[in-house]
Motif scaffolding. Structure first.
Motif: not given
Length: 814
Positions: A38-59
């Motif tokens: 949606e107009g965001q750079p590709v690395h932003a998508g990978w940031t979301e991927y990292f958060i969803q898969h590696s950061v505890p859900a509370a955050y």
């Protein structure tokens, strides 16, 4: 600390983490499966991927808001405010990229970080010089991980990114159960795994790490989060226009308004506090006093952060008795009270011996860009100087406490034999049961018991943190507790060592690995993990005993070294005025790189050179103070200088000088420190500096290498080939004659040293006719000297060095 502050910092810290994920992919320009950019750079998508898969859900909720920092107006979140906060923080932090220089030939930049030493002094203005890149490696004390290298192949680069990504993923999943501790733990993980990853490498030189850019974005997110919503949005729009060189006059005025404070802290009195000791118990207490000052700096820093309600992400640098941090504008109302409280606490425990000054300056939004930040840096330091020039003024009417007459005086029963001060709590000082050697105060005793005795065994330190606790003056642990800090040590097997003290009622902890960690101790508190390299080499013996381990003459060598003209390097090394590329991230990176060398790599050098024979009084920031059997010190100094040159990309404007003094084991520490300082100053008086003062002369490092080579030759001639000791006397007498007649000029001279040298050296060669190796060595020495004897001063000093090294016990006792 408020959750809102922690979440702002967390969103800022994670906002670009997807760059690591992206660069680890086989096809880095493809977004994660199922992600709609949606107009965001590709690395932003990978940031979301990292958060969803590696950061505890509370955050997840706060962290994901930072993903849309490029276009927060397009965020799907119901509350977009934090996205705007991170967007503003990112743009302020990214001011270092405004140099707009292509990073590599053919506009094909490497995905490696350029050494910060390539960006200061000569390298900054001479693009023809070769670039040096940091290895894509986790932070560890190994040459292949720290020292500059060339460019890696694309396949190797992707593989190295993959390894760093996997480690960061694993560490990000570790949730200690406390939001502030998780944030600090994640910050430590970024340091270990993203310290050498470039934040950006297109259209800007890749000299700022993702770690530094991420933590500065986190710091600025905390600072700007207190601004009104509309001001944040207007500032983002103004910065977008400014980057496009299309800002209106109104927007430029808006960008000149302050958005944060740059705060500095500086401890005065360090030199006197460490070194004004008698020789008695110096070896046992000296390293403990030095380490205590590091802890005191940390304790005061933590106290300031706690009282301001901001996290560790806001610290730019801490070490060497000072710290720098970014704070919200509202902190200006609290800082004067903090200055008063810090002063009162230090007065209670240390009298006027130690003083911490706080100084600060406002930073406008435009002040984070190149050509601007150095002005704020100078204003902050000017504020610090004013406070130090008017010490204790903050006490107001309580200033009389500084001049209060002490109730005791001249009472030997209350005189500490270590620090020389009169204290009410002095106790008998004994080395053996029943053998009283004077008295020791509680504070000096605690430096040994709590720190000096345990530090050599320690591989980890646990800082326990909580509310400040008022204490009566007594031990060093009482001082730390007044600022809300306790400490415990663990050995290499992660077992708790005795004598430390956890802060009663501690809320959380910080585990420092003092060397590369091999697992982490289990502790009862939520604890963040971080690296704090410490040169904790302390032989288990007195200085008297240590000097007996010297080769030849039984003396100790005292070594002091520091980086030449470091103040000028920070002030003008990145350029001056509008041409300066100095930014908060670059200054932070330079400080960090220096501390890794002096706190970390010097530790490795000491281990390799001498095992357990070096006493590390201090090594950190940009300087060091080491004591060892004298014969180890010259080689140690040369090794440190050589490694520092390689570490600093052989930059001709970044170099180090040193000075060495000889002392007896019973010599007062303060005088030893002064003697070594005088030697260091002698080295710095030499044109060009980059020198080592030894045996009464200052040698350039190349000259010293030549001196050391001749010393080695003379030792081999006498020890291995059976050469006469008289050779050493002959060379020294000839050198004395040469110097007395030469008078310091460079014009060739004829004198008696020539025919005397010819006669005596030829005679020795003739007498060695039955020893072919010795004869050949003597002929080589003669061939180098004859006929003009220009190298005679070098050989004379080498002979003096060899004489001290070969001196036997019988000669020593004369």
């Amino acid at each position: 600390m408020e959750d809102r502050v922690i979440f702002a910092a967390l969103a800022g810290l994670l906002h670009d983490v997807g760059k690591i994920e992206q660069r680890a992919q086989d096809a880095p320009w493809n977004p994660p499966e199922g992600y709609n950019p949606e107009g965001q750079p590709v690395h932003a998508g990978w940031t979301e991927y990292f958060i969803q898969h590696s950061v505890p859900a509370a955050y997840h909720r706060p962290a994901l808001q930072g993903v849309y920092h490029h276009r927060p107006e397009d965020s799907p979140a119901e509350d977009r405010r934090l996205g705007w906060v991170v967007s503003l923080a990112d743009k302020l932090s990214a001011g270092e990229r405004a140099d707009d220089e292509p990073a590599g030939p053919g506009n094909r930049p490497p995905q490696q970080m350029l050494s910060i030493f390539d960006r200061v002094g000569a390298y900054r203005d001479r693009p023809g010089l070769a670039h040096h890149y940091l290895p894509l490696s986790e932070l560890r004390l190994a040459r292949e991980a720290l020292f500059p290298v060339g460019q890696s192949s694309p396949d190797d680069t992707r593989r190295l990114y993959e390894a760093l990504r996997d480690r960061l993923r694993e560490e990000a999943r570790n949730d200690p159960g406390d939001a502030e501790t998780y944030l600090e733990n994640l910050l430590g993980a970024f340091q270990r795994n993203a310290w050498s990853i470039p934040s950006a490498y297109y259209h800007s030189m890749p000299d700022v790490s993702l770690y530094d850019h991420a933590r500065m974005t986190a710091a600025l997110a905390v600072c700007v989060d207190e601004l009104p919503d509309q001001q944040i949005i207007r500032l983002v729009e103004a910065l977008r226009a400014d980057f496009a060189h299309a800002a209106t006059p109104e927007q430029k005025t808006m960008l000149d308004a302050p958005v944060a404070l740059l705060v500095g802290g500086d401890i005065s009195g360090i030199q006197s506090f460490i070194y004004t000791l008698s020789a008695r118990r110096a070896a046992q207490t000296l390293r403990g006093r030095s380490f205590y000052l590091q802890l005191l700096n940390e304790a005061i820093l933590r106290y300031v952060l706690r009282e301001l309600g901001i996290p560790l992400t806001n610290v730019i640098y801490a070490g060497g008795g000072h710290f720098y941090l970014l704070a919200p504008l509202s902190a200006a109302k609290k800082l004067p009270d903090l200055q008063r409280q810090i002063t009162r606490t230090l007065l209670k425990h240390h009298g006027t011996g130690l003083y911490m000054a706080l100084g600060w300056a406002e930073v406008p939004a435009s002040g984070f860009s190149i050509g601007r930040f150095s002005r704020t840096w100078d204003r902050m330091h000017a504020a610090l100087r004013r406070v130090k020039q008017q010490k204790y003024r903050e006490l107001g009417e309580d200033l009389r406490e500084v001049f209060r007459v002490q109730p005791h005086g001249g009472n030997q029963e209350k005189l500490c034999s270590v620090c020389g001060e009169e204290k009410e709590d002095c106790q008998p000082l004994e080395d053996e049961p029943g053998e009283e050697l004077g008295r020791i105060c509680g504070l000096c005793a605690s430096f040994f018991r709590a720190f000096g005795r345990r530090l050599p065994e320690a591989s980890y330190a646990l800082l326990t943190l909580g509310a400040p606790q008022p204490r009566e003056a007594g031990s060093a642990l009482d001082v730390l507790a007044e600022f809300g800090l306790g400490i415990q040590f663990y050995d290499a097997n992660r077992r708790l060592l005795p004598d430390g003290a956890e802060l009663p009622g501690a809320e959380r902890g910080v585990l420092w690995a003092l060397d590369d960690p091999r697992g982490w101790p289990e502790v009862s508190l939520p604890a963040a993990r971080g690296l704090r390299y410490t040169v904790n080499r302390v032989p288990h013996e007195t200085f008297d005993k240590l000097q007996e381990r010297s080769h030849g003459m039984k003396r100790l060598g005292v070594l002091r070294m520091d980086v030449d003209d470091l103040g000028a390097l920070f002030r003008a090394g990145f350029g001056e005025g509008e041409k300066s590329i100095a930014t908060v991230a670059r200054l932070s990176t330079l400080s960090f790189q220096l501390s890794v060398f002096f706190e970390g790599w010097v530790k490795r050098i000491c281990e390799e050179v001498s095992g357990d024979r070096i006493y590390a009084v201090y090594s950190g920031g940009d300087d060091l103070f080491l004591i060892a059997p004298w014969h180890l010190v010259p080689g140690l100094a040369r090794r440190i200088a050589e490694d520092f040159s390689q570490y600093a990309s052989a930059n001709p404007d970044v170099h180090i000088s040193g000075g060495m003094a000889f002392i007896h084991g019973k010599y007062p520490v303060y005088q030893a420190a002064e003697d070594a300082h005088d030697a260091l100053e002698q080295a710095k008086q030499r044109p060009g500096k980059r020198s080592f003062a030894f045996l009464g002369e200052a040698w350039g490092w190349d000259e010293f290498a030549a001196l050391e080579q001749r010393f080695t030759t003379l030792v081999q001639v006498i020890q291995e080939q059976g050469g006469p000791h008289s050779l050493l006397q002959v060379l020294q007498r000839l050198a004395d004659l040469y110097r007395s007649r030469r008078g310091g000029g460079n014009r060739p001279l004829w004198g008696p040293w020539m025919w005397l040298g010819d006669y005596q050296l030829k005679r020795m060669i003739e007498q060695a006719k039955n020893k072919p190796d010795l004869r050949a060595s003597l002929q080589e020495i003669y061939a180098e000297l004859s006929p003009l004897y220009h190298s005679l001063p070098l050989w004379g000093k080498a002979a003096r060095w060899a004489q001290l090294y070969l001196r036997n016990d019988k000669e020593e006792s004369r």
